[in-house]
Enzyme design. Structure first.
Site, PDB file in Angstrom:
ATOM      1  CG  ASP A   4      50.931  -5.206  -6.686  1.00 51.87           C
ATOM      2  OD1 ASP A   4      51.331  -6.274  -7.203  1.00 51.87           O
ATOM      3  OD2 ASP A   4      49.750  -5.026  -6.330  1.00 51.87           O
TER       4      ASP A   4
ATOM      5  CB  SER B 288      53.210  -2.957  -2.146  1.00 52.24           C
ATOM      6  OG  SER B 288      52.908  -3.524  -3.377  1.00 52.24           O
TER       7      SER B 288
ATOM      8  CB  THR C 290      51.121 -11.421  -1.193  1.00 53.65           C
ATOM      9  OG1 THR C 290      50.228 -10.655  -1.990  1.00 53.65           O
ATOM     10  CG2 THR C 290      50.707 -12.866  -1.247  1.00 53.65           C
TER      11      THR C 290
HETATM   12  N1  ASP Z   1      49.025  -6.801  -4.252  1.00 55.96           N
HETATM   13  C1  ASP Z   1      50.049  -7.341  -3.415  1.00 55.96           C
HETATM   14  C2  ASP Z   1      50.917  -6.205  -2.886  1.00 55.96           C
HETATM   15  O1  ASP Z   1      51.759  -5.704  -3.583  1.00 55.96           O
HETATM   16  C3  ASP Z   1      50.855  -8.282  -4.211  1.00 55.96           C
HETATM   17  C4  ASP Z   1      51.977  -8.935  -3.461  1.00 55.96           C
HETATM   18  O2  ASP Z   1      52.366  -8.586  -2.393  1.00 55.96           O
HETATM   19  O3  ASP Z   1      52.513  -9.878  -4.047  1.00 55.96           O
HETATM   20  O4  ASP Z   1      50.747  -5.827  -1.779  1.00 55.96           O
END
Ligand code: ASP
Length: 323
Positions: free
Chosen positions: A87, A55, A12
């Site tokens: 994640d 991630s 993110t």
């Molecule tokens: N789903 C995202 C990831 O881990 C969540 C984040 O980065 O906060 O890539």
């Protein structure tokens, strides 16, 4: 001024929100690069994009690539900041903790809200990480996770909330320090660190959570998958339902190490109970008990351990003696 390298891997913190659809996704250019003038008052900063992955797409092989990169270039910098999706951030952080060989600060950070979302923590967490990376006290403290004004050890930190910016916590021992407007304050330190460098990641380790009424069915299905190792998040101090015991013994008889952690988020597993499936009996059967690691981190450690040895006694020492 210190020289800091930022290594972007995705997540993110590397994404933007589409204002029409609300979808959060990666962009060709890193959204924080345009804001890099914010960094110049803190350090000379170089940036590289190693991966652009959410991630959940990060694998232990990516973690190894990242560790190798850091080992290769760390002598050229005073500190390294890795940006990562939240994640699986704790797994990458722990992998780096075990495999990176440097005393310069290595910080890993992420964001819960992408750069153009209201209340974004992306630029804020990156600047906080830079501030920790240039702090002399951050050296030799192992891989540090910096999020939401707190500094955590990679060994203890875990993501606790799906969406709250205060998601990263160290439930067992608390953070190592805090970041205020004026300063970076370390108030704890970790006493021992362990290094297990590896050159490849080739093994297959499964992670299973125990539940009331669990029996051999799921364990037999996992056994059929011929894993190299198994981590089980057991109940309480490290116990399992009695109908799982025969299957657990089958793994061990087949030289597949079984590592037991607790599904409780605090405390360590201990051989307290001698009833069928109790931790004492499991230990006598050859199950390896851990020292407070979470399931995902125990899995990372077992993946690394299995690259070094198949000897269950040596693997046991890595889990039971290292704190
Ligand atoms: N789903 C995202 C990831 O881990 C969540 C984040 O980065 O906060 O890539």
């Amino acid at each position: 001024m210190k020289n800091i390298l930022i290594i972007h891997t995705g997540g993110t913190i590397s994404m933007l929100e589409d204002k029409q659809t609300g979808e959060v996704s990666t962009t060709a250019k890193h959204p924080l690069t345009d804001l890099s003038y914010y960094f110049t008052s803190y350090a000379n900063v170089e940036e590289i994009i190693e991966f652009s992955l959410p991630s959940p797409h990060i694998t232990p092989k990516h973690m190894l690539q990242l560790a190798e990169k850091i080992n290769e270039i760390s002598s050229e910098y005073d500190g390294i900041v890795v940006t990562h999706g939240t994640d699986t951030l704790e797994e990458t952080a722990y992998f780096l903790e075990l495999t990176v060989n440097t005393t310069i600060p290595v910080i890993i950070t992420g964001a819960m809200r992408s750069s153009n979302e209201i209340g974004s923590d992306a630029l804020y967490n990156l600047i906080s990480s830079l501030r920790v990376a240039i702090d002399d006290e951050a050296s030799g403290k192992g891989v540090l996770v910096v999020m939401n004004d707190e500094i955590h050890s990679a060994v203890n930190v875990t993501k606790t909330s799906t969406s709250n910016v205060a998601t990263f916590q160290s439930p067992q021992y608390g953070p190592l320090g805090i970041i205020t407007k004026e300063s970076v304050i370390f108030h704890h330190t970790i006493l021992s660190r362990y290094s297990h460098p590896v050159t490849q990641i080739t093994k297959n380790v499964f992670l299973l959570k125990a539940y009331a009424g669990m029996d051999q069915q799921i364990l037999e299905a996992l056994y059929a998958g011929k894993p190299d190792g198994l981590v089980v998040e057991g109940l309480g101090q490290g116990n399992l339902p009695k109908n799982t015991v025969t299957s657990i013994q089958k793994f061990i008889a087949d030289n597949i190490p079984v590592v037991l952690v607790s599904r409780c988020y605090q405390g360590i597993v201990q051989p307290t109970y001698a009833y069928e499936g109790g931790g004492k009996q499991l230990k006598e059967d050859g199950v390896i008990l851990t020292n407070g690691l979470t399931g995902p981190k125990a899995r990372i450690k077992l993946l690394i351990a299995l690259e070094k040895t198949n000897d269950h006694n040596l693997i046991r020492d890595m889990f039971e003696k290292e704190k």
